[in-house]
Design an enzyme around this catalytic site. Structure first.
Site, mmCIF file in Angstrom:
data_model
loop_
_atom_site.group_PDB
_atom_site.id
_atom_site.type_symbol
_atom_site.label_atom_id
_atom_site.label_comp_id
_atom_site.label_asym_id
_atom_site.label_seq_id
_atom_site.Cartn_x
_atom_site.Cartn_y
_atom_site.Cartn_z
ATOM 1 N NE ARG A 96 -3.524 -0.165 -0.288
ATOM 2 C CZ ARG A 96 -4.740 0.124 0.182
ATOM 3 N NH1 ARG A 96 -5.318 -0.682 1.045
ATOM 4 N NH2 ARG A 96 -5.374 1.202 -0.230
ATOM 5 C CD GLN A 198 -13.992 1.883 -0.360
ATOM 6 O OE1 GLN A 198 -14.844 2.201 -1.197
ATOM 7 N NE2 GLN A 198 -12.702 1.870 -0.637
ATOM 8 C CG ASP A 239 -6.209 7.067 1.538
ATOM 9 O OD1 ASP A 239 -6.084 5.878 1.854
ATOM 10 O OD2 ASP A 239 -7.305 7.565 1.210
ATOM 11 C CG ASN A 249 -10.132 10.588 1.413
ATOM 12 O OD1 ASN A 249 -9.588 9.721 2.110
ATOM 13 N ND2 ASN A 249 -11.442 10.770 1.411
#
Length: 341
Positions: A96, A198, A239, A249
């Protein structure tokens, strides 16, 4: 008492049992509470890449994986060496790359553990040190989540209707919980957040579990309700936040931020750890995700075979951000560098 919903409890994010590491599979939540079993670090990294967990989940997975690694080294199931530890950490970080909070936390732990190998410490001593350091980190983040929740709650006024995108996790949800504990009435409009949903699968069920009034909307509806004056604030996670105040984000965040700017509604982004190594958005390594994901929803095709586009993340420029909620308070984008560099 303010409590986290099921999805954000440590054991629900990941845990170890019988020599395996289990990651809570957010891809099937809330319809199933399923865990992805991993027997190797490679499988953990593959699960992170496959979005078994996301947002703040990879950080907790990385902490638990470090315990998992030390246990395997202690039992002789992994080579006990600094090179093996560094290789394993690199696998997690590489899974990630946009999640720089996880990257910086793991590199800091790696640096603290390196002297043990140089000093000739054995695997038992190494495992004890890993537990000590991870315990410290988990306690720090737990306390910081609640600290930021209290800070965020000061931004919420009685009667607010708050728009959110994706899954803003601990800090945003705790802000709502603390605001409600203070007697403030509030409600949330949740973007469903395609293609992984999400918003509808993670945020909305968490709000229901917490007893917070919420309505689910599709990703294109935010501007509609802003134009009608029904939204008073926009709040999301991030993020990544750069030192110039640029926010990264989930894709879809930018369009709502632009609409909020037009309709004079403040946008606040939560960042537990703005990245002092990223001066601006030009230095960000953005994750690539398959455009095929846009052609499906909940594993079902949404159209015929064809081509799609999927930029996974938006970069929201500082001029669109009213404030960034951090452990050091609510900061203007222009003041981040002074506080975190």
């Amino acid at each position: 008492m303010v409590e986290l919903p099921y999805l954000l409890k440590k054991e629900s994010i990941c845990h170890r049992k019988d020599g395996l590491l289990y990651i809570g599979d957010r891809r099937v939540f809330p319809f199933e509470k399923r865990f992805e079993p991993c027997s190797t670090v490679e499988q953990v990294a593959a699960a992170l890449k496959a979005m078994v967990t996301q947002g703040g989940g990879p950080l907790q997975v990385a902490f638990t994986t470090l315990r998992f690694i030390s246990e395997k080294m202690r039992l002789g199931r992994l080579p006990y060496s600094y090179e093996e530890l560094r290789r394993s950490v690199a696998l997690l970080i590489g899974a990630r790359p946009t999640n720089t909070t996880m990257r910086r936390a793991m590199l800091a732990l790696l640096e603290e553990l390196a002297p043990l190998f140089a000093d000739g410490a054995g695997p038992d001593e190494f495992a004890l040190k890993v537990d000590e350091l991870v315990d410290e980190q988990e306690l720090y983040y737990d306390e910081t989540y609640h600290q930021m929740g209290r800070i965020g709650s000061t931004l919420i006024e009685d009667g607010d209707v708050i728009l959110t995108t994706c899954f803003a996790e601990h800090t945003f949800l705790l802000s709502l919980a603390y605001a409600r504990e203070e007697g403030k009435a509030l409600s949330v409009l949740v973007n469903e957040t395609r293609p992984y949903l999400q918003g509808s699968r993670l945020t909305y069920p968490c709000l229901q579990e917490m007893g917070i009034q919420a309505h689910l909307i599709t990703d294109g509806m935010g501007a509609h309700y802003l134009a009608e004056g029904k939204i008073t604030k926009y709040m999301t996670a991030s993020d990544l936040v750069c030192m110039d105040g640029s926010v990264v984000n989930k894709v879809g965040t930018l369009s709502n931020a632009v609409a909020c700017n037009y309709y004079k509604v403040p946008y606040y982004a939560f960042s537990i750890s703005p990245d002092p190594t990223k001066l601006s958005s030009s230095e960000i390594v953005m994750e690539e995700r398959s455009a095929e994901e846009v052609l499906h929803c909940l594993s079902l095709p949404t159209t015929l075979e064809g081509k799609a586009l999927y930029p996974s993340f938006d970069i929201i420029e500082p001029s669109l951000v009213h404030g960034i909620v951090t452990p050091k308070g609510v900061l203007a984008p222009s003041s981040l560098a002074r506080s975190f560099s």
